[in-house]
Write a protein that holds these residues in place. Structure first.
Motif, PDB file in Angstrom:
ATOM      1  N   ILE A  88     -15.298  22.220 -19.319  1.00 44.91           N
ATOM      2  CA  ILE A  88     -14.598  21.543 -18.227  1.00 44.91           C
ATOM      3  C   ILE A  88     -13.506  20.678 -18.832  1.00 44.91           C
ATOM      4  N   LEU A  89     -12.274  20.936 -18.422  1.00 44.08           N
ATOM      5  CA  LEU A  89     -11.104  20.227 -18.949  1.00 44.08           C
ATOM      6  C   LEU A  89     -10.588  19.273 -17.873  1.00 44.08           C
ATOM      7  N   THR A  90     -10.559  17.986 -18.225  1.00 46.47           N
ATOM      8  CA  THR A  90     -10.171  16.947 -17.256  1.00 46.47           C
ATOM      9  C   THR A  90      -9.013  16.140 -17.820  1.00 46.47           C
ATOM     10  N   PRO A  91      -7.878  16.083 -17.083  1.00 45.77           N
ATOM     11  CA  PRO A  91      -6.786  15.232 -17.568  1.00 45.77           C
ATOM     12  C   PRO A  91      -7.239  13.772 -17.596  1.00 45.77           C
ATOM     13  N   LYS A  92      -6.793  13.019 -18.587  1.00 44.57           N
ATOM     14  CA  LYS A  92      -7.115  11.596 -18.636  1.00 44.57           C
ATOM     15  C   LYS A  92      -6.480  10.891 -17.441  1.00 44.57           C
ATOM     16  N   LEU A  93      -7.289  10.124 -16.740  1.00 40.68           N
ATOM     17  CA  LEU A  93      -6.825   9.485 -15.510  1.00 40.68           C
ATOM     18  C   LEU A  93      -6.646   7.967 -15.681  1.00 40.68           C
ATOM     19  N   ASP A  94      -6.372   7.551 -16.932  1.00 42.42           N
ATOM     20  CA  ASP A  94      -6.204   6.106 -17.171  1.00 42.42           C
ATOM     21  C   ASP A  94      -5.084   5.529 -16.303  1.00 42.42           C
ATOM     22  N   GLU A  95      -3.988   6.278 -16.244  1.00 40.59           N
ATOM     23  CA  GLU A  95      -2.849   5.772 -15.460  1.00 40.59           C
ATOM     24  C   GLU A  95      -3.246   5.658 -13.986  1.00 40.59           C
ATOM     25  N   LEU A  96      -3.987   6.642 -13.489  1.00 41.72           N
ATOM     26  CA  LEU A  96      -4.415   6.618 -12.085  1.00 41.72           C
ATOM     27  C   LEU A  96      -5.379   5.462 -11.831  1.00 41.72           C
ATOM     28  N   PHE A  97      -6.341   5.282 -12.734  1.00 39.38           N
ATOM     29  CA  PHE A  97      -7.306   4.195 -12.546  1.00 39.38           C
ATOM     30  C   PHE A  97      -6.631   2.830 -12.633  1.00 39.38           C
ATOM     31  N   ASN A  98      -5.660   2.717 -13.543  1.00 45.93           N
ATOM     32  CA  ASN A  98      -4.942   1.440 -13.618  1.00 45.93           C
ATOM     33  C   ASN A  98      -4.216   1.145 -12.326  1.00 45.93           C
ATOM     34  N   ARG A 138       0.830  -1.208   0.000  1.00 45.31           N
ATOM     35  CA  ARG A 138       0.000   0.000   0.000  1.00 45.31           C
ATOM     36  C   ARG A 138       0.864   1.257   0.000  1.00 45.31           C
ATOM     37  N   ASN A 139       1.943   1.204   0.757  1.00 42.58           N
ATOM     38  CA  ASN A 139       2.845   2.357   0.761  1.00 42.58           C
ATOM     39  C   ASN A 139       3.417   2.610  -0.626  1.00 42.58           C
ATOM     40  N   ALA A 140       3.776   1.464  -1.273  1.00 42.38           N
ATOM     41  CA  ALA A 140       4.332   1.618  -2.624  1.00 42.38           C
ATOM     42  C   ALA A 140       3.267   2.188  -3.571  1.00 42.38           C
ATOM     43  N   ARG A 141       2.032   1.648  -3.439  1.00 36.12           N
ATOM     44  CA  ARG A 141       0.965   2.165  -4.297  1.00 36.12           C
ATOM     45  C   ARG A 141       0.650   3.629  -3.963  1.00 36.12           C
ATOM     46  N   THR A 142       0.708   3.924  -2.652  1.00 37.74           N
ATOM     47  CA  THR A 142       0.425   5.307  -2.249  1.00 37.74           C
ATOM     48  C   THR A 142       1.461   6.267  -2.844  1.00 37.74           C
ATOM     49  N   LEU A 143       2.704   5.861  -2.772  1.00 39.71           N
ATOM     50  CA  LEU A 143       3.749   6.697  -3.364  1.00 39.71           C
ATOM     51  C   LEU A 143       3.533   6.857  -4.866  1.00 39.71           C
ATOM     52  N   GLU A 144       3.149   5.717  -5.495  1.00 38.63           N
ATOM     53  CA  GLU A 144       2.912   5.783  -6.931  1.00 38.63           C
ATOM     54  C   GLU A 144       1.724   6.703  -7.240  1.00 38.63           C
ATOM     55  N   LEU A 145       0.638   6.568  -6.422  1.00 37.50           N
ATOM     56  CA  LEU A 145      -0.532   7.410  -6.634  1.00 37.50           C
ATOM     57  C   LEU A 145      -0.202   8.879  -6.392  1.00 37.50           C
ATOM     58  N   GLU A 146       0.613   9.113  -5.376  1.00 40.40           N
ATOM     59  CA  GLU A 146       0.996  10.492  -5.106  1.00 40.40           C
ATOM     60  C   GLU A 146       1.762  11.086  -6.283  1.00 40.40           C
ATOM     61  N   LYS A 147       2.619  10.250  -6.874  1.00 40.63           N
ATOM     62  CA  LYS A 147       3.367  10.731  -8.033  1.00 40.63           C
ATOM     63  C   LYS A 147       2.412  11.001  -9.206  1.00 40.63           C
ATOM     64  N   ILE A 148       1.446  10.065  -9.384  1.00 45.47           N
ATOM     65  CA  ILE A 148       0.494  10.244 -10.481  1.00 45.47           C
ATOM     66  C   ILE A 148      -0.358  11.487 -10.239  1.00 45.47           C
ATOM     67  N   LEU A 149      -0.816  11.650  -8.972  1.00 50.28           N
ATOM     68  CA  LEU A 149      -1.624  12.820  -8.644  1.00 50.28           C
ATOM     69  C   LEU A 149      -0.822  14.107  -8.813  1.00 50.28           C
ATOM     70  N   ALA A 150       0.431  13.999  -8.444  1.00 47.44           N
ATOM     71  CA  ALA A 150       1.278  15.185  -8.617  1.00 47.44           C
ATOM     72  C   ALA A 150       1.406  15.531 -10.090  1.00 47.44           C
ATOM     73  N   ARG A 151       1.578  14.464 -10.918  1.00 50.92           N
ATOM     74  CA  ARG A 151       1.673  14.723 -12.354  1.00 50.92           C
ATOM     75  C   ARG A 151       0.340  15.262 -12.872  1.00 50.92           C
ATOM     76  N   LYS A 152      -0.760  14.707 -12.332  1.00 49.19           N
ATOM     77  CA  LYS A 152      -2.073  15.189 -12.763  1.00 49.19           C
ATOM     78  C   LYS A 152      -2.276  16.649 -12.362  1.00 49.19           C
ATOM     79  N   ASP A 153      -1.926  16.962 -11.101  1.00 54.70           N
ATOM     80  CA  ASP A 153      -2.061  18.350 -10.649  1.00 54.70           C
ATOM     81  C   ASP A 153      -1.170  19.272 -11.475  1.00 54.70           C
ATOM     82  N   SER A 154       0.010  18.758 -11.783  1.00 53.46           N
ATOM     83  CA  SER A 154       0.915  19.560 -12.607  1.00 53.46           C
ATOM     84  C   SER A 154       0.326  19.788 -13.991  1.00 53.46           C
TER      85      SER A 154
END
Length: 346
Positions: A336-346, A175-191
């Motif tokens: 409304i502009l939404t980044p594609k979240l395929d990577e996040l959902f995967n 979970r920690n690894a996934r959390t870190l990965e999600l945080e990175k993805i979210l950071a990229r999404k926010d960016s």
């Protein structure tokens, strides 16, 4: 003469041998006295006499047979009476023997009970202490077994808890690894969201005072365009100034293919005038969104799959007031502009 023979014939069954002699004498005398009788009558009388003689002989034989039978039956009765007397005597003797045996059995039973009680007393006196010690030993063994069982249960629980702890640690690490990965993805999404906001804001910089605003909400970029920038009242045709703003926005969207685009039309609570082309505010909001979609696609390489045209009517106001200013704010179109979240959902 005939009446004499009839009378004799009537009483002949009671004759015996002595009476037969008398009968013959009487018959002879009668015959001599009646010598004047015809031969035919004599023959009839002779026939009757023969019949009587024959019947007398038969009765004599039956009498003799009955006498013999009577003697035999008498002998059998005597024998049976003797047998009955013998059986009665034997029965009495057997009853006396049974009474004697029952008395002996009672005595033996009493003797056995006395001996059994004596033996039980002896055994109890010697085994009481043994029973106490055996009971104490059994209790000790039971307590020891309970403690062993409890220890085994604790050991098994400890093993289970260790296994669960190891599993939880592994899951926590995953979970920690996934959390870190999600945080990175979210950071990229926010960016990406910040980047697209900056690009859109830069492209539409000259329209901010014309009823256009760009903001980030819930991880999405909202480009809100007031009615005065795009449409005349009740119209679905985009004004030239609005077309200019949409073309500049289309360039930015064309250069960022990882952005999904939703166009939402909004109206105020004032109803439209019903017509064949426009029934209500739902129609107005949807058709305005569709007009904007066509402008964004016209002359660009934007994939139509990225776009969604929808109408909200008057049911999502930004200002619930009934003033002209509130209604003006509610008459708007939001892109409304939404980044594609395929990577996040995967």
């Amino acid at each position: 003469m005939i009446s004499i023979f009839v009378t004799l014939n009537a009483i002949k069954p009671s004759f015996d041998m002595n009476n037969s002699v008398k009968f013959l004498c009487i018959l002879g005398a009668s015959f001599l006295m009646s010598s004047c009788v015809s031969m035919k009558q004599f023959k009839d009388l002779q026939g009757q006499y023969d019949t009587c003689t024959s019947e007398n002989s038969r009765l004599k034989m039956e009498n003799e047979q009955l006498t013999v039978n009577n003697k035999e039956y008498a002998s059998k009765v005597d024998n049976l009476q003797k047998s009955i007397q013998s059986l009665v005597a034997d029965t009495l003797a057997r009853h006396e023997k049974i009474d004697e045996l029952e008395q002996q059995l009672d005595k033996l039973t009493r003797d056995y009970s006395t001996l059994s009680e004596t033996q039980d007393a002896i055994i109890k006196g010697s085994s009481r202490e043994t029973s106490r010690l055996l009971k104490q030993l059994q209790n000790t063994e039971d307590e020891l077994q309970k403690k062993e069982d409890a220890l085994k249960t604790i050991e098994n629980n400890l093993k289970t808890e260790r296994a669960n702890l190891d599993q939880l640690k592994a899951e926590l690490e995953q979970r920690n690894a996934r959390t870190l990965e999600l945080e990175k993805i979210l950071a990229r999404k926010d960016s990406a969201v910040n980047s697209i906001r900056q690009k859109v804001a830069s492209a539409l910089l000259g329209f901010e005072n014309e009823g256009l605003s760009v903001k980030i909400l819930n991880g999405k970029v909202y480009v809100s365009l007031e009615e005065k920038l795009l449409f005349k009242s009740g119209s679905i045709t985009v004004e030239p100034k609005g077309i200019n703003a949409l073309k500049k926005l289309a360039k930015v969207l064309e250069q960022n293919p990882d952005i999904n685009i939703t166009i939402e039309g909004h109206t105020d609570t004032d109803p439209v005038i019903p017509s064949a082309a426009m029934k209500d505010n739902w129609d107005l909001s949807v058709k305005r969104a569709t007009s904007i979609v066509r402008i964004l696609l016209d002359g660009t390489h934007i994939d139509p799959k990225r776009l969604i045209a929808s109408g909200r009517g008057e049911f999502m106001p930004v200002d619930p007031g009934k003033t002209p200013e509130a209604k003006q704010k509610n008459r708007r179109t939001e892109i409304i502009l939404t980044p594609k979240l395929d990577e996040l959902f995967n």
